[in-house]
Scaffold this motif. Structure first.
Motif, short mmCIF file in Angstrom:
data_model
loop_
_atom_site.label_atom_id
_atom_site.label_comp_id
_atom_site.label_asym_id
_atom_site.label_seq_id
_atom_site.Cartn_x
_atom_site.Cartn_y
_atom_site.Cartn_z
N ILE A 35 0.74 -0.98 -0.17
CA ILE A 35 -0.35 0.29 0.52
C ILE A 35 0.79 1.63 0.29
CG2 ILE A 35 -1.26 1.81 1.37
CD1 ILE A 35 -2.47 -1.41 2.59
N LEU A 36 2.39 1.35 0.70
CA LEU A 36 2.51 2.42 0.71
C LEU A 36 3.74 3.48 -0.95
CD1 LEU A 36 4.83 1.85 4.11
CD2 LEU A 36 2.58 3.16 3.98
N ILE A 38 2.23 1.91 -3.30
CA ILE A 38 0.71 2.54 -4.13
C ILE A 38 0.66 3.83 -3.73
CG2 ILE A 38 -1.62 1.88 -4.60
CD1 ILE A 38 -1.96 -1.07 -3.32
N ALA A 39 1.16 4.19 -2.70
CA ALA A 39 1.12 5.49 -2.66
C ALA A 39 1.88 6.62 -3.15
CB ALA A 39 0.81 5.35 -0.63
N VAL A 42 0.82 6.74 -6.64
CA VAL A 42 -0.61 7.60 -6.47
C VAL A 42 -0.52 9.24 -6.44
CG1 VAL A 42 -2.00 8.84 -5.29
CG2 VAL A 42 -2.40 5.13 -5.74
N VAL A 151 -6.67 4.21 -11.33
CA VAL A 151 -7.62 4.25 -10.51
C VAL A 151 -7.87 2.49 -10.44
CG1 VAL A 151 -10.14 4.88 -9.70
CG2 VAL A 151 -8.20 6.52 -10.19
N ILE A 154 -6.25 -0.11 -8.79
CA ILE A 154 -6.23 -0.10 -7.72
C ILE A 154 -7.42 -0.95 -7.12
CG2 ILE A 154 -6.97 1.41 -5.53
CD1 ILE A 154 -4.80 3.47 -6.15
N TYR A 155 -8.56 -1.02 -8.23
CA TYR A 155 -10.53 -1.09 -8.36
C TYR A 155 -9.94 -2.88 -8.75
CZ TYR A 155 -15.11 -1.19 -8.79
OH TYR A 155 -16.45 -1.30 -7.86
N ARG A 158 -8.19 -4.20 -5.71
CA ARG A 158 -9.10 -4.00 -4.25
C ARG A 158 -9.64 -5.89 -4.83
NH1 ARG A 158 -9.64 -5.36 0.70
NH2 ARG A 158 -8.34 -6.64 -0.05
N TRP A 159 -10.38 -5.79 -6.29
CA TRP A 159 -11.39 -6.84 -6.09
C TRP A 159 -11.01 -8.19 -6.34
CZ3 TRP A 159 -15.93 -4.57 -5.38
CH2 TRP A 159 -16.56 -5.31 -6.38
#
Lengths: 171, 158
Positions: A35-36, A38-39, A42, A151, A154-155, A158-159
Motif C-alpha cells: 500500500i505504501l 501504491i501511495a 498515486v 484508478v 487499484i480497483y 482490491r477486487w
C-alpha cells in the motif's frame, strides 16, 4: 491453465510460501508495504498528470515534474511487483486463477505504456520545458488516460479479494 | 447512548443492509478508500520527507505545501466519506475492534500534529537547519505509517 496449476503447486511447495506463511503478521506487513508503494505511484501519477492538465504544480514545467517523479514511480512499481509476488506466494491458489488478476496486470502494462509515452512526448515537445501551462490535446489525453488506468489498477487489485476463481481451478 | 447502542443503531440502517446485501458496493467503496488513503499518505509523506531533508532539498517547504495540500485535503475528504460508509457494513464489529479504535485515536493525534506544525513549527522554521520541522516531519511519518498499518490490520482481526 495447466501451466498455471503447475506453477501454483511449485510455488506453494517452495520455501518462499513457507516463509511468508510462517507467522500471521507477515502477510499484513507485506500488504502495508504494498500500500505504501501504491501511495508513491498515486502521488507521482497525480502530480504528473494534474500538472499536464494545468491543475497542480503550475510553477514548474511538466518536464521538471516528470524528471522528478518518473524514477520514483518506476521504483515503486518494482517494489509492487516484488511484494505482489510474495502475496501470490502466500496463497498461490488464489489470485492466479481469477480473471480480475490478469485484468489488473493488463491495466498496469497499459498505465506504464501511457506513462512512458507521456515522458517521451514531454521530451519531444520543446515548449514543455516552459513553466507556462501549455495543455496540448496529446498531453491532456495521456493525462486523463493515465489517471483512469491507475484508478482501474487499484480497483482491480482490491477486487481480487472478492472475485470467484475459474471453474476447476485448485482451491 | 453507549457505543454499543450507537453501533446497533447504525447496523439497523438502510446503508448497512445495502452494504451487506450488495455483491459490488462494499468492494467498490473500499477501492475508492484505497485511492483516497494512498493520495493522503503519498502527499503527506512527501512533505514529511522534505521536512526531514531527505527529498527535494532545494525546494522551499511552503512551495511544496502549496502544491500538494489541495491533493491531501481532496484525498482526506474522500477517505473520510468512504471510511465512514464502510463502518456501516459492520458497525458492531468495528466498535469492538482494537485496531479500528486505535486508528481513530492515531488520526486524532495526526490532526493535532498538523495543528502544531501549522501554528507553532512553521512560523519558527526560519532556517534550513531548524530542528522543529524535522521532528514534526518524523512524528507525522511514523503516525501515518502506523495509521495505514492499523487500517490493514482491521481486515485481519474483525
Amino acid at each position: 491453465m495447466e501451466f498455471l496449476t503447475g506453477f501454483a503447486a511449485w510455488l506453494g511447495a517452495s520455501p518462499i510460501t513457507a516463509l511468508v506463511t510462517s507467522h500471521g503478521w507477515i502477510v499484513p506487513a507485506i500488504q502495508v508495504v504494498h500500500i505504501l508503494a501504491i501511495a508513491a505511484v498515486v502521488i507521482g501519477a497525480a502530480l504528473i498528470n494534474l500538472r499536464a492538465l494545468g491543475l497542480a504544480e503550475q510553477g514548474r514545467s511538466l518536464r521538471v515534474v516528470l524528471d522528478a517523479w518518473l524514477p520514483v514511480l518506476y521504483s515503486a512499481v518494482g517494489i509492487l511487483a516484488f511484494t505482489g509476488f510474495l502475496l501470490i506466494a502466500s496463497e498461490p491458489d488464489r489470485a492466479l486463477f481469477r480473471t480480475i488478476f490478469w485484468v489488473k496486470l493488463g491495466l498496469i502494462v497499459a498505465a506504464l505504456l501511457v506513462t512512458r509515452a507521456h515522458g517521451l512526448a514531454a521530451r519531444d515537445t520543446g515548449d514543455q520545458s516552459s513553466v507556462a501551462v501549455t495543455r496540448t490535446p496529446l498531453h491532456t489525453l495521456l493525462a486523463v488516460a493515465s489517471l483512469l488506468l491507475w484508478v482501474g489498477v487499484i480497483y482491480a487489485g482490491r477486487w481480487i479479494a472478492y472475485a470467484d476463481g475459474w471453474p476447476g481451478a485448485p482451491s | 447512548m453507549s457505543l454499543q447502542d450507537f453501533a446497533n443503531t447504525l447496523a439497523d440502517t438502510w446503508l448497512a443492509t445495502e452494504l451487506t446485501d450488495s455483491t459490488w458496493l462494499f468492494g467498490t467503496v473500499e477501492s475508492f478508500h484505497v485511492v483516497a488513503l494512498t493520495l493522503v499518505f503519498g502527499s503527506i509523506a512527501l512533505v514529511d520527507l522534505r521536512l526531514l531533508g531527505l527529498v527535494q532539498g532545494s525546494r522551499p517547504v511552503n512551495d511544496l505545501l502549496r502544491s500538494v495540500l489541495p491533493l491531501t485535503w481532496a484525498g482526506f475528504a474522500l477517505a473520510a466519506i468512504t471510511g465512514t460508509t464502510l463502518i456501516f457494513a459492520n458497525p458492531i464489529g468495528y466498535s469492538e475492534n482494537f485496531f479500528f479504535k486505535g486508528k481513530l485515536l492515531l488520526l486524532l493525534l495526526a490532526g493535532l500534529n498538523v495543528a502544531v506544525f501549522h501554528f507553532w513549527v512553521q512560523p519558527r522554521a526560519t532556517s534550513p537547519e531548524a530542528l522543529a520541522p524535522r521532528i514534526s516531519g518524523g512524528i507525522s511519518l511514523v503516525l501515518w505509517v502506523t495509521i495505514v498499518s492499523f487500517g490493514r490490520w482491521i481486515g485481519f482481526t474483525i
